[in-house]
Design a protein around this motif. Structure first.
Motif, PDB file in Angstrom:
ATOM      1  N   ARG A   1       8.006  61.748  32.366  1.00  0.00           N
ATOM      2  CA  ARG A   1       6.857  62.529  31.882  1.00  0.00           C
ATOM      3  C   ARG A   1       5.967  61.701  30.987  1.00  0.00           C
ATOM      4  O   ARG A   1       5.704  62.059  29.825  1.00  0.00           O
TER       5      ARG A   1
ATOM      6  N   GLY B   1       1.296  54.018  21.958  1.00  0.00           N
ATOM      7  CA  GLY B   1       1.937  54.038  23.277  1.00  0.00           C
ATOM      8  C   GLY B   1       1.086  53.252  24.266  1.00  0.00           C
ATOM      9  O   GLY B   1      -0.140  53.414  24.315  1.00  0.00           O
ATOM     10  N   ILE B   2       1.734  52.390  25.029  1.00  0.00           N
ATOM     11  CA  ILE B   2       0.997  51.512  25.945  1.00  0.00           C
ATOM     12  C   ILE B   2       1.655  51.548  27.317  1.00  0.00           C
ATOM     13  O   ILE B   2       2.865  51.347  27.440  1.00  0.00           O
TER      14      ILE B   2
ATOM     15  N   ARG C   1       2.925  60.322  29.195  1.00  0.00           N
ATOM     16  CA  ARG C   1       1.771  61.116  28.765  1.00  0.00           C
ATOM     17  C   ARG C   1       0.524  60.274  28.577  1.00  0.00           C
ATOM     18  O   ARG C   1       0.583  59.145  28.108  1.00  0.00           O
TER      19      ARG C   1
ATOM     20  N   GLY D   1      -3.367  51.852  29.833  1.00  0.00           N
ATOM     21  CA  GLY D   1      -3.930  52.897  28.979  1.00  0.00           C
ATOM     22  C   GLY D   1      -3.156  52.957  27.665  1.00  0.00           C
ATOM     23  O   GLY D   1      -1.993  52.554  27.592  1.00  0.00           O
ATOM     24  N   ILE D   2      -3.835  53.447  26.642  1.00  0.00           N
ATOM     25  CA  ILE D   2      -3.247  53.473  25.297  1.00  0.00           C
ATOM     26  C   ILE D   2      -3.312  54.895  24.741  1.00  0.00           C
ATOM     27  O   ILE D   2      -4.352  55.558  24.850  1.00  0.00           O
TER      28      ILE D   2
ATOM     29  N   LYS E   1      -8.419  50.667  36.430  1.00  0.00           N
ATOM     30  CA  LYS E   1      -7.559  50.823  35.249  1.00  0.00           C
ATOM     31  C   LYS E   1      -6.174  50.228  35.487  1.00  0.00           C
ATOM     32  O   LYS E   1      -5.484  50.585  36.435  1.00  0.00           O
TER      33      LYS E   1
ATOM     34  N   THR F   1       8.268  57.387  26.193  1.00  0.00           N
ATOM     35  CA  THR F   1       8.654  56.519  25.062  1.00  0.00           C
ATOM     36  C   THR F   1       7.969  56.994  23.777  1.00  0.00           C
ATOM     37  O   THR F   1       8.521  56.845  22.693  1.00  0.00           O
TER      38      THR F   1
ATOM     39  N   ARG G   1      -2.975  64.833  29.643  1.00  0.00           N
ATOM     40  CA  ARG G   1      -2.939  64.206  30.972  1.00  0.00           C
ATOM     41  C   ARG G   1      -1.632  63.419  31.146  1.00  0.00           C
ATOM     42  O   ARG G   1      -0.906  63.200  30.181  1.00  0.00           O
TER      43      ARG G   1
ATOM     44  N   HIS H   1       1.319  57.859  35.208  1.00  0.00           N
ATOM     45  CA  HIS H   1       2.215  57.563  36.326  1.00  0.00           C
ATOM     46  C   HIS H   1       3.096  56.371  35.939  1.00  0.00           C
ATOM     47  O   HIS H   1       2.581  55.279  35.699  1.00  0.00           O
TER      48      HIS H   1
ATOM     49  N   SER I   1       6.309  51.930  23.311  1.00  0.00           N
ATOM     50  CA  SER I   1       5.736  52.567  22.113  1.00  0.00           C
ATOM     51  C   SER I   1       6.084  51.727  20.904  1.00  0.00           C
ATOM     52  O   SER I   1       7.218  51.258  20.773  1.00  0.00           O
TER      53      SER I   1
ATOM     54  N   ALA J   1      -6.943  53.050  40.041  1.00  0.00           N
ATOM     55  CA  ALA J   1      -5.905  52.277  39.347  1.00  0.00           C
ATOM     56  C   ALA J   1      -5.637  50.953  40.053  1.00  0.00           C
ATOM     57  O   ALA J   1      -5.832  50.826  41.262  1.00  0.00           O
TER      58      ALA J   1
END
Ligand code: BT5
Length: 340
Positions: free
Chosen positions: A131, A221-222, A133, A203-204, A200, A104, A138, A141, A151, A241
């Motif tokens: 994909r 992006g979240i 990111r 992630g941002i 976790k 996104t 990195r 998932h 996003s 996670a």
């Protein structure tokens, strides 16, 4: 003679029907009256209600006169579900909801780059990323049907040096949101992670386009693990996670969580624009995973050790060292378990 509707028209009709009947969920609507209201053939109403059932909406049909009413909505991130009762003024009012995308953030940057007029606060969501990111190349998932991949395109008026604090501001909006669904278990790990029970869950990834003293756009992006079942994470992250479902032991409607987050994001962003994090430091401290811990931060080529004593209003972390107190703007943190 009214024409047969195209698939896109049918989809729009289905969305109009769901909005009408869910706003009056006590009342049954005859399909005839819906056909009249939307100026379409009776058959189109039947096809549109079939489409709604296919999407997962639960409708109740009166067997006598085939009238219908609304029972429940599915856990989908469609623009209709996202916009329904969205309480924000700006953030998320323009939505692009996709099923499957690479990332996104990629879509958001391409849009922001190509269209100078893309409105501030536009959001891109996806049901799946192939994909997704993370930072520094990195990956994130992003399996289908269970997470939120979002996003936000921002066009701030503040200068580029104030951009880095947006990640921790976003983490605070996330923590406030998850805390509404799962009280007392959420923590923020500076600079961009949200943890539940020490693992976790979100992630941002903030990406900036700027020149000289002006921000062109900022993409936030979240990724949030919402309904991933326990045991479903791949080996590389299964120990680190978690998902909201795993801890709450039940599923959460992703559109509801997303709307609550967008509202919290808008509040925090407004505060940030006025005064950066000055009015949020107390709450950030309450959620801090690192407060009073001894840490090592890798920032560029530097390794910095110290005890975390707080954050400053620009989002830097403050470390107490033997002889001095220093602040670090960005980096990778590990906790020094022996000293902590
Ligand atoms: C992040 O990076 O945590 C930022 C993640 C941002 C993802 C969103 S989704 C929507 C938008 N579009 C994108 O393409 N990205 C953003 P970082 O701090 O570098 O953490 C990445 C690391 O987290 C990986 O190397 C794994 O160890 C771990 N990880 C990957 N997927 C995860 C997941 N679903 N849950 C928990 N940990 C994960």
């Amino acid at each position: 003679m009214k024409k047969k509707l195209s698939h896109v028209q049918l989809k729009l009709l289905a969305e109009k029907i769901i909005l009408t009947i869910r706003n009056n969920d006590k009342k049954f609507f005859s399909q005839k009256s819906l056909a009249k209201r939307f100026k379409v053939k009776f058959e189109n109403i039947t096809s549109a209600t079939e489409l709604l059932t296919e999407w997962g909406y639960k409708l109740k049909f009166n067997s006598k006169d085939k009238s219908l009413n609304f029972l429940s909505s599915p856990d989908i991130l469609s623009d209709t579900e996202i916009k329904y009762k969205l309480k924000t003024k700006v953030i998320g009012q323009n939505v692009l909801a996709y099923n499957r995308v690479k990332s996104t953030n990629d879509i958001a940057s391409t849009m922001a780059m190509a269209k100078a007029k893309v409105p501030h606060g536009t959001i891109i969501t996806a049901n799946e990323q192939t994909r997704g990111r993370g930072r520094l190349g990195r990956s994130w998932h992003s399996p289908p049907g269970s997470g939120i991949y979002l996003s936000i395109i921002l066009k701030p008026r503040f200068s580029p040096d104030k951009a880095p604090g947006i990640s921790i501001m976003t983490a605070l909006a996330l923590a406030e949101t998850i805390n509404e669904f799962l009280p007392g278990k959420v923590q923020i790990k500076w600079p961009n992670d949200v943890f539940i029970n020490g693992k976790k869950t979100s992630g941002i990834l903030t990406e900036l386009s700027a020149e000289k003293n002006k921000i062109n756009y900022l993409i936030v992006g979240i990724g949030i693990n919402v309904n991933q079942p326990p045991g479903s994470f791949p080996d590389e992250i299964k120990e680190t996670a978690t998902s909201i479902r795993k801890v709450l032991r039940k599923k959460t409607n992703r559109a509801d969580l997303l709307k609550s987050f967008l509202l919290n994001f808008e509040k925090e962003y407004d505060l940030y624009c006025k005064n950066q994090l000055s009015d949020s430091l107390k709450r950030l401290k309450k959620y801090s995973y690192l407060q009073d811990k001894h840490v090592r931060i890798i920032s560029g080529n530097e390794k910095i050790d110290g005890k975390v004593i707080g954050l400053s209003s620009d989002g830097s972390i403050i470390l107490e060292q033997k002889k001095e107190t220093i602040s670090v703007a960005s980096g990778e943190v590990t906790i020094d378990v022996q000293k902590t």
